[in-house]
Design an enzyme around this catalytic site. Structure first.
Site, PDB file in Angstrom:
ATOM      1  N   SER A  18       1.187  -7.094  -9.183  1.00  0.00           N
ATOM      2  CA  SER A  18       2.251  -5.773  -9.962  1.00  0.00           C
ATOM      3  C   SER A  18       1.962  -5.818 -11.345  1.00  0.00           C
ATOM      4  O   SER A  18       2.938  -6.818 -12.054  1.00  0.00           O
ATOM      5  CB  SER A  18       4.044  -6.429  -8.882  1.00  0.00           C
ATOM      6  OG  SER A  18       4.656  -5.744  -9.474  1.00  0.00           O
ATOM      7  N   HIS A  43      -1.074  -3.032  -9.398  1.00  0.00           N
ATOM      8  CA  HIS A  43       0.101  -2.016  -8.048  1.00  0.00           C
ATOM      9  C   HIS A  43       1.113  -1.761  -9.652  1.00  0.00           C
ATOM     10  O   HIS A  43       1.599  -2.500 -10.087  1.00  0.00           O
ATOM     11  CB  HIS A  43       0.952  -3.002  -7.291  1.00  0.00           C
ATOM     12  CG  HIS A  43       1.884  -2.639  -6.581  1.00  0.00           C
ATOM     13  ND1 HIS A  43       2.066  -2.215  -5.147  1.00  0.00           N
ATOM     14  CD2 HIS A  43       3.045  -2.802  -6.673  1.00  0.00           C
ATOM     15  CE1 HIS A  43       2.663  -2.065  -4.382  1.00  0.00           C
ATOM     16  NE2 HIS A  43       3.943  -2.258  -5.632  1.00  0.00           N
ATOM     17  N   ASP A  45       4.999  -0.105  -9.589  1.00  0.00           N
ATOM     18  CA  ASP A  45       5.858   0.413  -9.582  1.00  0.00           C
ATOM     19  C   ASP A  45       6.657   0.994 -10.999  1.00  0.00           C
ATOM     20  O   ASP A  45       6.917   1.556 -11.370  1.00  0.00           O
ATOM     21  CB  ASP A  45       6.769  -1.285  -9.328  1.00  0.00           C
ATOM     22  CG  ASP A  45       6.697  -1.897  -8.151  1.00  0.00           C
ATOM     23  OD1 ASP A  45       6.249  -3.470  -8.591  1.00  0.00           O
ATOM     24  OD2 ASP A  45       5.933  -1.542  -7.227  1.00  0.00           O
ATOM     25  N   MET A  47      10.521   3.137 -10.371  1.00  0.00           N
ATOM     26  CA  MET A  47      11.774   3.300 -10.274  1.00  0.00           C
ATOM     27  C   MET A  47      12.516   5.038 -10.918  1.00  0.00           C
ATOM     28  O   MET A  47      12.385   4.722 -12.233  1.00  0.00           O
ATOM     29  CB  MET A  47      12.013   2.225 -10.373  1.00  0.00           C
ATOM     30  CG  MET A  47      10.993   1.074  -9.717  1.00  0.00           C
ATOM     31  SD  MET A  47      11.772  -0.737 -10.372  1.00  0.00           S
ATOM     32  CE  MET A  47      10.542  -1.786  -9.288  1.00  0.00           C
ATOM     33  N   HIS A  76       3.243   3.376  -6.561  1.00  0.00           N
ATOM     34  CA  HIS A  76       4.239   2.870  -5.422  1.00  0.00           C
ATOM     35  C   HIS A  76       5.700   3.370  -5.864  1.00  0.00           C
ATOM     36  O   HIS A  76       6.419   3.039  -6.733  1.00  0.00           O
ATOM     37  CB  HIS A  76       5.103   1.284  -5.808  1.00  0.00           C
ATOM     38  CG  HIS A  76       6.514   0.733  -4.561  1.00  0.00           C
ATOM     39  ND1 HIS A  76       6.692  -0.108  -4.402  1.00  0.00           N
ATOM     40  CD2 HIS A  76       6.759   1.776  -3.388  1.00  0.00           C
ATOM     41  CE1 HIS A  76       7.556  -0.679  -3.680  1.00  0.00           C
ATOM     42  NE2 HIS A  76       7.709   0.498  -3.464  1.00  0.00           N
ATOM     43  N   MET A  78       8.711   4.267  -5.777  1.00  0.00           N
ATOM     44  CA  MET A  78      10.801   3.933  -5.612  1.00  0.00           C
ATOM     45  C   MET A  78      11.456   5.334  -5.393  1.00  0.00           C
ATOM     46  O   MET A  78      12.392   4.647  -6.452  1.00  0.00           O
ATOM     47  CB  MET A  78      10.568   1.984  -5.443  1.00  0.00           C
ATOM     48  CG  MET A  78      10.409   2.056  -5.317  1.00  0.00           C
ATOM     49  SD  MET A  78      10.555  -0.092  -5.243  1.00  0.00           S
ATOM     50  CE  MET A  78       8.498  -0.112  -6.600  1.00  0.00           C
ATOM     51  N   MET A 147       7.502  -3.663   2.744  1.00  0.00           N
ATOM     52  CA  MET A 147       8.355  -4.339   1.843  1.00  0.00           C
ATOM     53  C   MET A 147       9.236  -5.850   2.203  1.00  0.00           C
ATOM     54  O   MET A 147       9.815  -6.172   3.233  1.00  0.00           O
ATOM     55  CB  MET A 147       9.413  -3.441   1.660  1.00  0.00           C
ATOM     56  CG  MET A 147       9.875  -2.030   0.986  1.00  0.00           C
ATOM     57  SD  MET A 147       8.084  -2.241  -0.872  1.00  0.00           S
ATOM     58  CE  MET A 147       9.406  -3.414  -2.139  1.00  0.00           C
ATOM     59  N   ASP A 186       4.675  -6.149  -0.582  1.00  0.00           N
ATOM     60  CA  ASP A 186       5.673  -6.646  -1.335  1.00  0.00           C
ATOM     61  C   ASP A 186       6.709  -6.944  -1.881  1.00  0.00           C
ATOM     62  O   ASP A 186       7.428  -6.692  -1.180  1.00  0.00           O
ATOM     63  CB  ASP A 186       5.823  -5.084  -1.465  1.00  0.00           C
ATOM     64  CG  ASP A 186       6.161  -4.713  -3.136  1.00  0.00           C
ATOM     65  OD1 ASP A 186       5.963  -3.447  -3.074  1.00  0.00           O
ATOM     66  OD2 ASP A 186       6.457  -5.536  -3.514  1.00  0.00           O
TER      67      ASP A 186
HETATM   68  C1  DX5 Z   1       9.473  -4.893  -6.037  1.00  0.00           C
HETATM   69  C2  DX5 Z   1       8.378  -4.731  -6.835  1.00  0.00           C
HETATM   70  C3  DX5 Z   1       7.670  -5.837  -6.594  1.00  0.00           C
HETATM   71  C4  DX5 Z   1       7.328  -7.381  -6.514  1.00  0.00           C
HETATM   72  C5  DX5 Z   1       8.051  -8.357  -8.035  1.00  0.00           C
HETATM   73  O1  DX5 Z   1      10.252  -4.552  -5.027  1.00  0.00           O
HETATM   74  O2  DX5 Z   1       7.740  -3.936  -5.759  1.00  0.00           O
HETATM   75  O3  DX5 Z   1       6.543  -5.836  -8.112  1.00  0.00           O
HETATM   76  O4  DX5 Z   1       8.613  -7.642  -5.736  1.00  0.00           O
HETATM   77  O5  DX5 Z   1       6.724  -9.727  -7.253  1.00  0.00           O
HETATM   78  P1  DX5 Z   1       7.773 -11.293  -7.293  1.00  0.00           P
HETATM   79  O6  DX5 Z   1       8.375 -10.609  -5.677  1.00  0.00           O
HETATM   80  O7  DX5 Z   1       7.164 -11.582  -6.733  1.00  0.00           O
HETATM   81  O8  DX5 Z   1       8.777 -11.164  -8.105  1.00  0.00           O
HETATM   82 ZN    ZN Z   2       6.223  -2.360  -5.650  1.00  0.00          ZN
END
Ligand code: DX5
Ligand code: ZN
Length: 230
Positions: A18, A43, A45, A47, A76, A78, A147, A186
């Protein structure tokens, strides 16, 4: 232990770190370390502050990382109405784009648009969203993202019911002839949770603060996580 179902033998398990959890001030260096450690994807994210109550990353970060690594992007989304924004991402063959089932009225059209853009298509499900919501788009999928936390923030705890959901999803895919469709998990992928998630049928692991970006360093943590998911 024990004999795994068909799909568990064909798909090579892997890690998709991530990048929102990487060192923002040394993203290139982390990307090179992760590449050398053998990650299957990066990965990202994305948002919009609306679908999830947070903002994170964007197309330019993906473009920058591509300068130092050929590892494909696992994007990803979101965001609400992701179909409106696909054109912003300079997608490459081998990239994966996941959209949330809850984020668009036209899920099948959106998945088809991702494939038409040359990437592989995935759907992400929030913890509360039942598997039946995707039963009519299985032909349009290359992966399903379960998720295991509520999306939007790193550092959260696994929602326990999602482990059983992974098992039911693997069964649903295999029984319908989709044993080549991957399952990504995830959220809170710790070493301990990764073992349970793998046993439940997951094969791609989004690694954030729980296992990779934490004390011990990327190299050692990646080695340990890969052992957990083999
Ligand atoms: C949650 C994210 C992820 C992930 C982060 O929206 O998509 O990046 O949860 O890693 P952790 O949960 O290990 O901190
Ligand atoms: Zn993600």
């Amino acid at each position: 232990g024990g004999r795994r179902s068909g799909s568990m033998n064909k798909i090579i398990p892997g890690v998709s770190p991530s990048m929102m959890c990487a060192d923002a001030l040394n993203l290139g260096a982390d990307a090179v370390k992760l590449t050398e450690a053998g990650v299957q994807y990066f990965h990202y994210d994305i948002m919009d502050g609306d679908f999830v109550p947070n903002f994170m990353l964007g197309p330019d970060v993906i473009k920058a990382v591509r300068k130092v690594s050929a590892v494909p992007a696992d994007i990803h989304l979101m965001v609400k109405n992701p179909e409106r924004h696909l054109h912003l991402f300079d997608l490459k063959p081998g990239d994966m784009v996941s959209v949330h089932q809850e984020s668009t009225i036209h899920l099948q059209r959106t998945l088809a648009a991702i494939r038409a853009a040359g990437a592989q298509a995935a759907v992400a499900l929030n913890p509360a969203t039942p598997l039946c919501m995707i039963e009519d788009v299985l032909p349009d999928l290359d992966m399903v993202v379960v998720m295991t936390v509520n999306p939007g923030f790193a550092g959260q705890k696994l929602v326990p019911a999602t482990l059983g959901k992974i098992t039911r999803l693997r069964r649903m895919l295999d029984e319908n002839g989709y044993d080549n469709v991957r399952i990504e998990v995830d959220g809170n992928v710790s070493f301990e949770n990764a073992v349970k998630m793998r046993a439940a049928g997951a094969d791609l692991f989004v690694a954030g603060t729980s296992a990779v970006f934490r004390e011990g360093g990327i190299e050692a943590n990646m080695k340990k996580l890969l052992e957990c998911i083999r």
